[in-house]
Design a protein around this motif. Structure first.
Motif, PDB file in Angstrom:
ATOM      1  N   ARG A  91      85.885  17.290  71.780  1.00 32.25           N
ATOM      2  CA  ARG A  91      84.804  17.230  72.813  1.00 32.25           C
ATOM      3  C   ARG A  91      84.446  18.700  73.476  1.00 32.25           C
ATOM      4  NH1 ARG A  91      83.619  11.685  75.108  1.00 32.25           N
ATOM      5  NH2 ARG A  91      84.698  10.168  73.456  1.00 32.25           N
TER       6      ARG A  91
ATOM      7  N   LEU B 267      80.751  20.615  73.682  1.00 34.62           N
ATOM      8  CA  LEU B 267      80.313  21.125  74.707  1.00 34.62           C
ATOM      9  C   LEU B 267      79.979  22.671  74.671  1.00 34.62           C
ATOM     10  CD1 LEU B 267      79.543  20.553  77.946  1.00 34.62           C
ATOM     11  CD2 LEU B 267      81.886  21.248  78.505  1.00 34.62           C
TER      12      LEU B 267
ATOM     13  N   GLU C  24      80.561  11.158  72.618  1.00 30.90           N
ATOM     14  CA  GLU C  24      80.262  12.349  73.354  1.00 30.90           C
ATOM     15  C   GLU C  24      78.859  12.577  73.694  1.00 30.90           C
ATOM     16  OE1 GLU C  24      81.158  15.344  76.291  1.00 30.90           O
ATOM     17  OE2 GLU C  24      82.271  13.975  75.410  1.00 30.90           O
TER      18      GLU C  24
ATOM     19  N   PRO D 228      78.928  11.119  77.747  1.00 35.33           N
ATOM     20  CA  PRO D 228      79.704  12.549  77.644  1.00 35.33           C
ATOM     21  C   PRO D 228      80.734  12.667  78.838  1.00 35.33           C
ATOM     22  CG  PRO D 228      77.491  12.921  78.725  1.00 35.33           C
ATOM     23  CD  PRO D 228      77.720  11.394  77.914  1.00 35.33           C
TER      24      PRO D 228
END
Length: 273
Positions: free
Chosen positions: A76, A80, A241, A245
């Motif tokens: 994750r 990002l 996500e 998120p």
């Protein structure tokens, strides 16, 4: 290609108008095989039985996702940082599959196999549960004397029972795939408290290693099946996500709570002063 040079393969081949895999037309395989069956065939070069395919499928499901593990968090956070690189996020998560996470599948399978392959005639007739218990006592006592950890024994979260363990054992038994690796691991689960002085659960990931060994998959590749399962789980993590998120919150939490430590003090604390 020169006449004296060749690169042999039994897997995929392509021409301008065809694709074959395992010597069969890809369209035929698409119509007749599940992904689980295909993976088994590609690794072993033989088709799985219905029971082997079902047990392998169950093992992959057992390892697919366990929530916010380090592998999921790594995926994750990478997503990002680089939302244009799904492959990077998946790779970041898979690279975390080691001795503490996912690796116990291969470690346990290898540990059990080292014991199983020392015995001849395990199928004629198969040992009774009492016989397996005697073997397990020797294995556990030896590990204790050598201060070795038995892979797959114990779980950081499931202290009473790993819910995957009885389910996998039941499926293996139903499908005629219950073999010596599972028998030995279950015996270790029964006898270890009398030797170690405490009761530990049989880790589901370890049971997966035993089950995969029993259906004839290569011991040195067992971690690959754990990674295959986790790749599916990580894809689900990245999809979540997108929907909900949390990576930014994780990053902000660490960043906002970072505390500077003087390098000199840190060296002294480490005993390097």
């Amino acid at each position: 290609m020169s006449e004296d040079q060749g690169f042999p393969t039994s897997l995929g081949m392509s021409t301008t108008s065809t694709i074959t895999l395992l010597g069969e037309d890809i369209a035929d395989l698409m119509a007749t095989h599940s992904l689980t069956e295909l993976v088994y065939r590609m690794v072993t070069l033989r088709p799985p039985t219905k029971g082997q395919a079902r047990l392998l499928d169950a093992c992959l499901i057992a390892l697919a996702d366990h929530g916010f593990t380090p592998t999921a968090i790594a995926a994750r956070l990478t997503y990002l940082s680089a939302p244009d690189s799904v492959q990077g996020a998946l790779a970041a998560g898979l690279l975390g599959g080691g001795s503490r996470f996912l690796g116990v599948t291969e470690d346990c399978g290898e540990f059990l196999h080292e014991v199983v392959e020392t015995f001849d005639g395990l199928d004629d007739p198969p040992p009774t549960s009492q016989a397996w218990d005697e073997i397990a006592r020797e294995v556990v006592a030896e590990a204790k004397a050598e201060h070795r950890i038995i892979p797959g024994l114990g779980h950081p979260v499931h202290k009473e029972q790993d819910p995957r363990t009885p389910a996998l054992v039941e499926i293996a038994a139903e499908e005629g795939c219950y073999g010596p690796h599972l028998a030995l691991f279950e015996a270790i689960g029964r006898v270890h408290p009398e030797i170690l002085g405490r009761r530990l659960v049989l880790n589901g990931a370890g049971v997966v290693g035993a089950a995969l060994a029993d259906i004839g998959l290569p011991i040195r590749l067992l971690r690959g099946f754990a990674l295959l399962a986790r790749a599916a789980g990580l894809l689900g993590q990245l999809a979540e996500e997108e929907r909900m998120p949390v990576a930014r919150d994780i990053y902000d939490l660490v960043e906002e709570n970072a505390v500077f430590v003087d390098p000199t003090a840190a060296r002294e604390e480490d005993g390097d002063g």
